[in-house]
Design a protein around this motif. Structure first.
Motif, PDB file in Angstrom:
ATOM      1  N   SER A 160       0.859  -1.178   0.000  1.00 32.39           N
ATOM      2  CA  SER A 160       0.000   0.000   0.000  1.00 32.39           C
ATOM      3  C   SER A 160       0.895   1.227   0.000  1.00 32.39           C
ATOM      4  CB  SER A 160      -0.935   0.041   1.213  1.00 32.39           C
ATOM      5  OG  SER A 160      -0.183   0.252   2.396  1.00 32.39           O
ATOM      6  N   LEU A 161       0.355   2.349  -0.431  1.00 37.70           N
ATOM      7  CA  LEU A 161       1.158   3.566  -0.497  1.00 37.70           C
ATOM      8  C   LEU A 161       0.319   4.750  -0.051  1.00 37.70           C
ATOM      9  CD1 LEU A 161       3.770   4.608  -3.015  1.00 37.70           C
ATOM     10  CD2 LEU A 161       1.897   6.194  -2.622  1.00 37.70           C
ATOM     11  N   GLN A 162       0.959   5.627   0.694  1.00 36.56           N
ATOM     12  CA  GLN A 162       0.274   6.821   1.172  1.00 36.56           C
ATOM     13  C   GLN A 162       1.035   8.060   0.711  1.00 36.56           C
ATOM     14  OE1 GLN A 162       0.863   4.205   3.555  1.00 36.56           O
ATOM     15  NE2 GLN A 162      -1.219   3.518   3.136  1.00 36.56           N
TER      16      GLN A 162
ATOM     17  N   THR B 105      -4.539   7.234   0.631  1.00 37.14           N
ATOM     18  CA  THR B 105      -3.975   5.880   0.588  1.00 37.14           C
ATOM     19  C   THR B 105      -4.411   5.223  -0.718  1.00 37.14           C
ATOM     20  OG1 THR B 105      -4.006   5.594   2.974  1.00 37.14           O
ATOM     21  CG2 THR B 105      -3.982   3.594   1.644  1.00 37.14           C
ATOM     22  N   VAL B 106      -3.459   4.620  -1.424  1.00 35.72           N
ATOM     23  CA  VAL B 106      -3.788   3.845  -2.615  1.00 35.72           C
ATOM     24  C   VAL B 106      -3.318   2.414  -2.400  1.00 35.72           C
ATOM     25  CG1 VAL B 106      -3.924   5.694  -4.299  1.00 35.72           C
ATOM     26  CG2 VAL B 106      -1.697   4.763  -3.710  1.00 35.72           C
ATOM     27  N   VAL B 107      -4.109   1.488  -2.887  1.00 36.23           N
ATOM     28  CA  VAL B 107      -3.840   0.084  -2.610  1.00 36.23           C
ATOM     29  C   VAL B 107      -3.775  -0.748  -3.894  1.00 36.23           C
ATOM     30  CG1 VAL B 107      -4.688  -1.967  -1.423  1.00 36.23           C
ATOM     31  CG2 VAL B 107      -4.973   0.271  -0.369  1.00 36.23           C
ATOM     32  N   THR B 108      -4.655  -0.434  -4.837  1.00 34.96           N
ATOM     33  CA  THR B 108      -4.790  -1.255  -6.039  1.00 34.96           C
ATOM     34  C   THR B 108      -3.976  -0.672  -7.184  1.00 34.96           C
ATOM     35  OG1 THR B 108      -7.035  -1.776  -5.333  1.00 34.96           O
ATOM     36  CG2 THR B 108      -6.446  -2.309  -7.602  1.00 34.96           C
ATOM     37  N   GLY B 109      -3.259  -1.519  -7.909  1.00 36.16           N
ATOM     38  CA  GLY B 109      -2.502  -1.065  -9.070  1.00 36.16           C
ATOM     39  C   GLY B 109      -3.406  -0.375 -10.078  1.00 36.16           C
ATOM     40  N   GLY B 110      -2.980   0.810 -10.560  1.00 38.19           N
ATOM     41  CA  GLY B 110      -3.769   1.571 -11.510  1.00 38.19           C
ATOM     42  C   GLY B 110      -4.807   2.484 -10.872  1.00 38.19           C
ATOM     43  N   GLU B 111      -4.897   2.433  -9.578  1.00 41.85           N
ATOM     44  CA  GLU B 111      -5.914   3.220  -8.863  1.00 41.85           C
ATOM     45  C   GLU B 111      -5.654   4.712  -9.012  1.00 41.85           C
ATOM     46  OE1 GLU B 111      -6.101   2.112  -4.774  1.00 41.85           O
ATOM     47  OE2 GLU B 111      -7.813   3.420  -4.318  1.00 41.85           O
ATOM     48  N   VAL B 112      -6.725   5.467  -9.189  1.00 46.34           N
ATOM     49  CA  VAL B 112      -6.663   6.928  -9.245  1.00 46.34           C
ATOM     50  C   VAL B 112      -7.616   7.479  -8.191  1.00 46.34           C
ATOM     51  CG1 VAL B 112      -7.034   8.997 -10.620  1.00 46.34           C
ATOM     52  CG2 VAL B 112      -6.085   6.947 -11.698  1.00 46.34           C
ATOM     53  N   LYS B 113      -7.085   8.375  -7.373  1.00 43.59           N
ATOM     54  CA  LYS B 113      -7.935   9.017  -6.377  1.00 43.59           C
ATOM     55  C   LYS B 113      -7.808  10.524  -6.505  1.00 43.59           C
ATOM     56  CE  LYS B 113      -8.576   5.670  -2.694  1.00 43.59           C
ATOM     57  NZ  LYS B 113      -8.400   5.379  -1.250  1.00 43.59           N
ATOM     58  N   LYS B 114      -8.930  11.212  -6.289  1.00 44.10           N
ATOM     59  CA  LYS B 114      -8.916  12.669  -6.370  1.00 44.10           C
ATOM     60  C   LYS B 114      -9.322  13.256  -5.030  1.00 44.10           C
ATOM     61  CE  LYS B 114      -9.530  13.331 -11.293  1.00 44.10           C
ATOM     62  NZ  LYS B 114     -10.116  14.166 -12.356  1.00 44.10           N
ATOM     63  N   LEU B 115      -8.607  14.316  -4.672  1.00 44.66           N
ATOM     64  CA  LEU B 115      -8.897  15.048  -3.447  1.00 44.66           C
ATOM     65  C   LEU B 115      -8.860  16.518  -3.836  1.00 44.66           C
ATOM     66  CD1 LEU B 115      -9.256  14.807  -0.349  1.00 44.66           C
ATOM     67  CD2 LEU B 115      -6.790  15.053  -0.144  1.00 44.66           C
ATOM     68  N   LYS B 116     -10.037  17.050  -4.181  1.00 43.80           N
ATOM     69  CA  LYS B 116     -10.160  18.433  -4.670  1.00 43.80           C
ATOM     70  C   LYS B 116      -9.224  18.633  -5.862  1.00 43.80           C
ATOM     71  CE  LYS B 116     -11.609  20.227  -0.210  1.00 43.80           C
ATOM     72  NZ  LYS B 116     -11.367  21.188   0.901  1.00 43.80           N
TER      73      LYS B 116
ATOM     74  N   PHE C  84      -1.679   5.402  -8.682  1.00 45.80           N
ATOM     75  CA  PHE C  84      -0.823   4.300  -8.288  1.00 45.80           C
ATOM     76  C   PHE C  84      -0.477   3.524  -9.552  1.00 45.80           C
ATOM     77  CE2 PHE C  84       1.431   1.966  -5.475  1.00 45.80           C
ATOM     78  CZ  PHE C  84       0.843   0.945  -4.746  1.00 45.80           C
ATOM     79  N   GLY C  85       0.792   3.234  -9.753  1.00 45.55           N
ATOM     80  CA  GLY C  85       1.206   2.532 -10.957  1.00 45.55           C
ATOM     81  C   GLY C  85       0.603   1.139 -11.044  1.00 45.55           C
ATOM     82  N   ASP C  86       0.459   0.659 -12.261  1.00 43.21           N
ATOM     83  CA  ASP C  86      -0.147  -0.657 -12.476  1.00 43.21           C
ATOM     84  C   ASP C  86       0.609  -1.760 -11.733  1.00 43.21           C
ATOM     85  OD1 ASP C  86      -0.999   0.013 -15.982  1.00 43.21           O
ATOM     86  OD2 ASP C  86      -2.043   0.472 -14.095  1.00 43.21           O
ATOM     87  N   ALA C  87       1.929  -1.638 -11.687  1.00 41.20           N
ATOM     88  CA  ALA C  87       2.765  -2.651 -11.031  1.00 41.20           C
ATOM     89  C   ALA C  87       2.951  -2.380  -9.545  1.00 41.20           C
ATOM     90  CB  ALA C  87       4.126  -2.732 -11.719  1.00 41.20           C
ATOM     91  N   ARG C  88       2.336  -1.329  -9.053  1.00 42.54           N
ATOM     92  CA  ARG C  88       2.428  -0.938  -7.637  1.00 42.54           C
ATOM     93  C   ARG C  88       3.862  -0.667  -7.204  1.00 42.54           C
ATOM     94  NH1 ARG C  88       0.321  -4.800  -3.860  1.00 42.54           N
ATOM     95  NH2 ARG C  88       0.628  -6.438  -5.387  1.00 42.54           N
ATOM     96  N   LYS C  89       4.669  -0.110  -8.129  1.00 42.33           N
ATOM     97  CA  LYS C  89       6.034   0.262  -7.764  1.00 42.33           C
ATOM     98  C   LYS C  89       6.214   1.776  -7.803  1.00 42.33           C
ATOM     99  CE  LYS C  89       8.414  -3.858  -9.501  1.00 42.33           C
ATOM    100  NZ  LYS C  89       9.482  -4.334 -10.403  1.00 42.33           N
TER     101      LYS C  89
END
Lengths: 111, 112
Positions: free
Chosen positions: A31-33, A48-59, A65-70
């Motif tokens: 996981s990455l914060q 916090t992002v957990v899943t590869g490829g995940e995109v989160k928006k905060l305002k 998060f990269g597809d390979a989670r690196k």
């Protein structure tokens, strides 16, 4: 050695500009914060992002998060002086308990 | 307020001395982490405890030691202090691996 490299190290931009901060590693995160830290204070969690490829928006902040989670990126749209601070990525590498912080990106947004 | 309490907030001491920094985690959190942040630097992971047991160790000097007590509070002991130990020391806590980590406000240590 598991390292989290952030780039750029320093960034000074004008109010209204867009910017992207990168966080890279050769190892996989479980996981990455992303945190923002003001001088003399503790880091404050942004996302916090957990899943590869995940995109989160905060305002105006978009986290990917990269597809390979690196790797991960933080994009700020129309930066404001209030966005000034030290931005840190952090995470736990798969198979370990160590919670490691990135090298940090110091952002200054000029009015 | 993160719920993590650190004391003292500021400490000035001489080289060669020993100090103890204390951390009370958020209520219910079993994991405690210690970090060192020197001026304009990132956070260096020192050590982590989970429910009283050492779980992970980072670049912690032999002059430094820590423990987590049965009531889950933790102490970081810094001995034979050197000028280079001057830094902001953060404690953080979480309910377990992979869960959100909350930081205290830090203890400023100045070694003169």
């Amino acid at each position: 050695t598991q390292l989290l490299e952030q780039s750029p190290q320093f960034l000074s931009i004008q109010e209204g500009e867009n910017l992207t901060v990168y966080c890279n590693s050769s190892s996989v995160f479980s996981s990455l914060q992303w945190y923002r830290q003001e001088p003399g204070e503790g880091p404050v969690l942004l996302v916090t992002v957990v899943t590869g490829g995940e995109v989160k928006k905060l305002k105006r902040l978009t986290f990917q998060f990269g597809d390979a989670r690196k790797d991960s990126s933080l994009h700020i749209t129309a930066a404001q002086p209030g966005d000034t601070g030290l931005y840190l990525c952090a995470g736990i590498f798969s198979g370990t308990y160590k919670y490691i912080f990135g090298t940090g990106t110091r952002l200054k947004v000029l009015a | 307020d993160s719920g993590v309490t650190q004391t003292p907030k500021h400490l000035i001491t001489a080289t060669g001395q020993r100090v103890t920094l204390r951390c009370s985690p958020r209520s219910g959190d079993l994991s405690v982490y210690w970090y060192q942040q020197s001026l304009d630097q990132g956070l260096q992971f020192l050590i982590q405890y989970y429910n009283g047991e050492e779980r992970a160790k980072g670049n912690i000097l032999e002059r430094f030691s820590a423990q987590q007590f049965p009531d889950l509070h933790s102490e970081l002991n810094l001995s034979s202090l050197e000028l280079g130990d001057s830094a902001l020391y953060f404690c953080a806590s979480s309910s377990g691996a992979g869960n959100t980590i909350y930081f205290g406000e830090g203890s400023w240590l100045t070694v003169v």
